[in-house]
Motif scaffolding. Structure first.
Motif, short mmCIF file in Angstrom:
data_model
loop_
_atom_site.label_atom_id
_atom_site.label_comp_id
_atom_site.label_asym_id
_atom_site.label_seq_id
_atom_site.Cartn_x
_atom_site.Cartn_y
_atom_site.Cartn_z
N HIS A 32 24.57 76.70 6.30
CA HIS A 32 24.10 75.85 7.41
C HIS A 32 23.92 74.41 6.95
N LEU A 33 23.59 74.20 5.67
CA LEU A 33 23.45 72.84 5.16
C LEU A 33 24.82 72.16 5.07
N TRP A 34 25.82 72.94 4.68
CA TRP A 34 27.18 72.41 4.62
C TRP A 34 27.67 72.03 6.02
N TRP A 35 27.40 72.88 6.99
CA TRP A 35 27.78 72.57 8.37
C TRP A 35 27.06 71.32 8.86
N GLN A 36 25.77 71.20 8.53
CA GLN A 36 25.02 70.02 8.94
C GLN A 36 25.62 68.75 8.34
N ALA A 37 25.97 68.81 7.05
CA ALA A 37 26.56 67.64 6.40
C ALA A 37 27.87 67.25 7.07
N ALA A 38 28.70 68.25 7.38
CA ALA A 38 29.98 67.98 8.02
C ALA A 38 29.77 67.46 9.45
N ALA A 39 28.82 68.05 10.16
CA ALA A 39 28.56 67.63 11.54
C ALA A 39 28.03 66.20 11.60
N GLU A 40 27.18 65.84 10.65
CA GLU A 40 26.64 64.48 10.62
C GLU A 40 27.74 63.46 10.34
N LEU A 41 28.63 63.81 9.40
CA LEU A 41 29.73 62.90 9.11
C LEU A 41 30.67 62.81 10.31
N ALA A 42 30.90 63.93 10.98
CA ALA A 42 31.75 63.92 12.18
C ALA A 42 31.17 62.99 13.24
N THR A 43 29.86 63.02 13.42
CA THR A 43 29.21 62.15 14.39
C THR A 43 29.45 60.67 14.06
N GLU A 44 29.38 60.34 12.76
CA GLU A 44 29.66 58.97 12.34
C GLU A 44 31.08 58.55 12.71
N LEU A 45 31.98 59.56 12.79
CA LEU A 45 33.38 59.30 13.10
C LEU A 45 33.69 59.50 14.58
N ASP A 46 32.63 59.60 15.40
CA ASP A 46 32.76 59.81 16.85
C ASP A 46 33.42 61.14 17.18
N LEU A 47 33.12 62.15 16.38
CA LEU A 47 33.60 63.50 16.63
C LEU A 47 32.41 64.43 16.83
N THR A 48 32.65 65.54 17.51
CA THR A 48 31.65 66.61 17.63
C THR A 48 32.28 67.90 17.16
N LEU A 49 31.70 68.51 16.12
CA LEU A 49 32.25 69.76 15.64
C LEU A 49 31.99 70.88 16.64
N THR A 50 32.98 71.75 16.80
CA THR A 50 32.88 72.91 17.68
C THR A 50 33.34 74.16 16.94
N GLU A 51 33.36 75.27 17.65
CA GLU A 51 33.83 76.52 17.04
C GLU A 51 35.25 76.39 16.50
N ARG A 52 36.05 75.53 17.09
CA ARG A 52 37.43 75.34 16.63
C ARG A 52 37.48 74.76 15.23
N ASP A 53 36.42 74.08 14.82
CA ASP A 53 36.39 73.45 13.50
C ASP A 53 35.89 74.39 12.40
N VAL A 54 35.34 75.53 12.78
CA VAL A 54 34.73 76.43 11.79
C VAL A 54 35.69 76.78 10.65
N PRO A 55 36.96 77.15 10.93
CA PRO A 55 37.85 77.52 9.82
C PRO A 55 38.15 76.37 8.86
N GLU A 56 37.93 75.14 9.30
CA GLU A 56 38.18 73.97 8.46
C GLU A 56 36.93 73.50 7.72
N VAL A 57 35.81 74.16 7.98
CA VAL A 57 34.55 73.73 7.38
C VAL A 57 33.93 74.83 6.53
N LEU A 58 33.60 75.96 7.14
CA LEU A 58 32.87 76.99 6.41
C LEU A 58 33.76 77.67 5.37
#
Length: 232
Positions: A32-58
Motif C-alpha cells: 500500500h505504501l508503494w501504491w501511495q508513492a506511485a499515486a502521489e507521483l501520478a497526481t503530480e503528473l496530472d494522472l489518476t491511478l485506477t485498476e487498469r494501472d495495477v499490473p504496472e505498479v504492484l
C-alpha cells in the motif's frame, strides 16, 4: 525383511532445500505504501491511478512503474527524474512504517530453527531492502537480492535463478513465497514451486502454485511437500 516400524515412523515429508521470500506484501505490509508513492507521483503528473494501472505498479520495480507513468503522462520530466522521485518517496514511507505480515516472522523463525536456507528476493531497490532488514532482522536470510542485483528483475526469472545459484541449489528444489502475479510469474519461470499469499490483487491457479490466505497457515511440512511435488 524391511523394518516396518522404522518405515512407519518416518516422516512423510522432508524440509525444502531452501525457501525464497519476496519482501513487499509478502513479509512486510508495504504494497500500500508503494501504491501511495506511485499515486502521489501520478497526481503530480496530472494522472489518476485506477485498476487498469495495477499490473504496472504492484509487484513492479521502480524503473518499470516510472516508465509507465512517463508514457502515460507524456511529461517533459525525464524518466530518470521520475525514478528518483518515486524511489525517494517509497523509501521515505517504508522508513516510517514497517509492519510484518501475519505469520511471517514465525515462519522465518521455524525455518531458521530447522536450518533451512532462506533468501530474500525483492524487486525493490537495495536501500529499501536494507531498511526492511534493519527492522525485521537480516539474520533470518542466508542471502538477499535487491533490484540492482540482477540485469532483469521480476517478472523475469533472473532474481530467483540468482538466489538459487547463490545457495548452490536447483530452483526446482526450492519454494518461493510471493504475493503478486508478477512475482509468481518470476518464480514459476525459474522453476520454483510457489506458495502464493495474495496481498492486493488476486492470483490465478497454476501448476506448482499453492494459494493460501495467510502465512499463518504455512509450516515446514507444507513447504516440504510443495518442494517435493513434481515439476510439470
Amino acid at each position: 525383511m524391511p523394518d516396518t516400524a522404522m518405515s512407519d515412523s518416518a516422516p512423510p515429508w522432508a524440509p525444502p532445500a531452501a525457501v525464497l521470500f519476496d519482501m513487499d506484501g509478502t513479509l512486510v505490509d508495504t504494497e500500500h505504501l508503494w501504491w501511495q508513492a506511485a499515486a502521489e507521483l501520478a497526481t503530480e503528473l496530472d494522472l489518476t491511478l485506477t485498476e487498469r494501472d495495477v499490473p504496472e505498479v504492484l509487484g513492479r520495480a521502480v524503473e518499470h512503474t516510472a516508465a509507465h507513468l512517463h508514457r502515460s503522462s507524456g511529461t517533459a520530466r525525464s524518466e530518470a527524474d521520475l525514478v528518483e522521485r518515486l524511489g525517494d518517496s517509497f523509501a521515505g514511507k517504508v522508513a516510517t512504517e514497517i509492519v510484518p505480515r501475519p505469520g511471517a516472522l514465525a515462519l522465518l523463525a521455524a525455518l531458521h530453527d530447522a536450518r533451512v536456507p532462506t533468501a530474500l528476493v525483492s524487486a525493490s531497490p537495495r536501500r529499501v531492502v536494507d531498511l526492511v532488514l534493519g527492522s525485521i532482522g537480516s539474520e533470518w536470510f542466508t542471502v538477499t537480492l535487491a533490484a540492482e542485483d540482477t540485469e532483469r528483475t521480476k517478472p523475469a526469472p533472473d532474481p530467483y535463478l540468482a538466489a538459487a545459484g547463490l545457495l548452490g541449489l536447483d530452483p526446482a528444489t526450492c519454494v518461493a513465497v510471493e504475493d503478486t502475479p508478477t512475482g509468481v510469474a518470476s518464480a514459476h519461470a525459474a522453476g520454483c514451486a510457489v506458495l502464493a499469499v495474495p496481498s492486493a490483487v488476486p492470483i490465478g491457479a497454476a501448476p506448482r502454485v499453492t494459494l493460501l490466505d495467510s502465512l499463518e497457515q504455512a509450516d515446514l511440512a507444507l513447504l516440504g511437500k510443495l518442494a517435493a511435488a513434481p515439476a510439470v
